[in-house]
Design an enzyme around this catalytic site. Structure first.
Site, PDB file in Angstrom:
ATOM      1  N   VAL A  40      -2.636 -35.329 -42.226  1.00  0.00           N
ATOM      2  CA  VAL A  40      -1.568 -35.135 -41.246  1.00  0.00           C
ATOM      3  C   VAL A  40      -1.311 -36.419 -40.454  1.00  0.00           C
ATOM      4  CG1 VAL A  40      -0.847 -33.813 -39.222  1.00  0.00           C
ATOM      5  CG2 VAL A  40      -2.049 -32.671 -41.092  1.00  0.00           C
ATOM      6  N   HIS A 124      -7.721 -36.248 -31.559  1.00  0.00           N
ATOM      7  CA  HIS A 124      -7.825 -34.890 -31.028  1.00  0.00           C
ATOM      8  C   HIS A 124      -9.217 -34.767 -30.420  1.00  0.00           C
ATOM      9  CE1 HIS A 124      -6.986 -30.761 -30.453  1.00  0.00           C
ATOM     10  NE2 HIS A 124      -7.429 -30.264 -31.591  1.00  0.00           N
ATOM     11  N   GLU A 248      21.886 -23.702 -32.914  1.00  0.00           N
ATOM     12  CA  GLU A 248      22.499 -24.285 -31.718  1.00  0.00           C
ATOM     13  C   GLU A 248      21.446 -24.924 -30.815  1.00  0.00           C
ATOM     14  OE1 GLU A 248      25.631 -23.149 -28.133  1.00  0.00           O
ATOM     15  OE2 GLU A 248      25.170 -21.682 -29.684  1.00  0.00           O
TER      16      GLU A 248
END
Length: 348
Positions: A40, A124, A248
């Site tokens: 990641v 982390h 939206e």
């Protein structure tokens, strides 16, 4: 260290103007940065460091898809790409970017190569903060530091290539050499941070776990699903329900918030939208705050960490994960989203 005012509260931050890339290169000129893990965060951080002129190698399991991905990204086996143990041996700074579960499994290998004066870097605070559960207890004679980009490694890399920076937090858990401050800031600049704000390992992991389960991922999916279902149950088409719920927000309104804030976005919407938003945000706040309080409590007491450790360490974790992701992917809302994305002008 610059003192910046955030909503009336002063914080310590580091910026590229104060700590330019040239200074970061000078601080780390004699270091070998070993990026352990290419999943990641690994690719974005490693590639940004390489492109910024730092001495970087990658450690990854051989004969894996991520090893092949590293080769495809230009890392050369035997020169800049090694198995995990050899990379740890070669590195003076070990960037420990495996998943939390994998960090627990690989820790004995990494620990034996943490010789005095090296630095152990995290993105982390999980492994160190919950050390009683993970067993990750660094030796006392190495620096233990953290740079946590506030986004995925994919976003970090994409923004870097656009000439932009992704903001990051930084922390020092242990300064054994007296160089931890310069090391961590130089690495933060090197990986492509916009600016760096100071935290602790514990605060980073508490905020991160809360955010991921909350507004960043868990809460937003729950709110999307609830509104979409109400619209569909009241006769609205999938296209209308999705556009009013997701499209939206993500394509129009959130960019306005990112640009100048929520009040500015409100000011640039219709008066009808303004009135409704101002009337309804407090009921949503009152309804969800108890959930967030429970969530934070579960994070702080370690229950969320233990659940992650227990479930993510199971041999069938990937299979179970795919089942849960399939449920999301095959829901009507996200199948509708797939169609809507294909109809965007840039895709036609």
């Amino acid at each position: 260290m610059a003192i910046m005012n955030f909503g009336g509260v002063e914080e310590n931050v580091r910026t590229r103007e104060e700590f330019p890339l040239e200074k970061a290169r000078e601080v780390l000129k004699d270091e070998t940065i070993a990026v352990i893990g290419y999943g990641v965060q690994g690719p974005g951080q490693a590639l940004n460091l390489r492109d910024n002129g730092f001495n970087v190698i990658v450690g990854q399991r051989k004969d894996s898809k991520t090893w092949d991905k590293a080769v495809a990204d230009g890392w050369v086996p035997g020169e800049t790409l090694f198995d995990i143990e050899e990379a740890c041996e070669r590195g003076t700074i070990i960037q420990y970017l495996l998943s939390d579960a994998a960090q627990i499994a690989v820790w004995p290998t990494v620990k034996k190569h943490l010789t005095p004066g090296k630095a152990l870097y995290f993105s982390h605070g999980f492994g160190v903060t919950y050390k009683e559960r993970t067993g990750i207890i660094p030796p006392a004679d190495v620096d233990v530091i953290l740079v946590a980009p506030k986004g995925s490694g994919t976003s970090l890399r994409r923004m870097f290539l656009q000439g932009r920076g992704l903001n990051s937090s930084f922390a020092i858990f242990q300064d054994a050499t007296g160089k931890a401050q310069d090391r961590v800031v130089a690495l933060g600049i090197g990986v492509g941070s916009g600016y760096l704000f100071e935290t602790t390992f514990k605060k980073e992991v508490y905020s991160d776990l809360t955010g991921e389960r909350g507004t960043l991922m868990g809460a937003i999916q729950g709110i999307f699903a609830a509104q979409y279902e109400v619209l569909r149950e009241n006769g609205h088409s999938p296209s209308e329900a999705f556009n009013e719920t997701v499209e939206e927000l993500t394509q129009s309104l959130m960019p306005l918030v990112a640009e100048n804030g929520m009040d500015w976005m409100y000011a640039n919407c219709s008066t009808t939208a303004q009135r409704g938003a101002l009337d309804w945000w407090k009921p949503f706040h009152d309804a969800t705050k108890p959930v967030f309080e429970k969530l934070y409590s579960e994070v702080a007491c370690g229950n969320e960490a233990q659940r992650s450790i227990d479930l993510n360490s199971k041999v069938d974790y990937r299979e179970k994960l795919e089942e849960e992701l399939k449920e999301l992917r095959e829901s009507e809302m996200w199948r509708t989203g797939n169609t809507v994305r294909k109809l965007r002008p840039e895709n036609n």
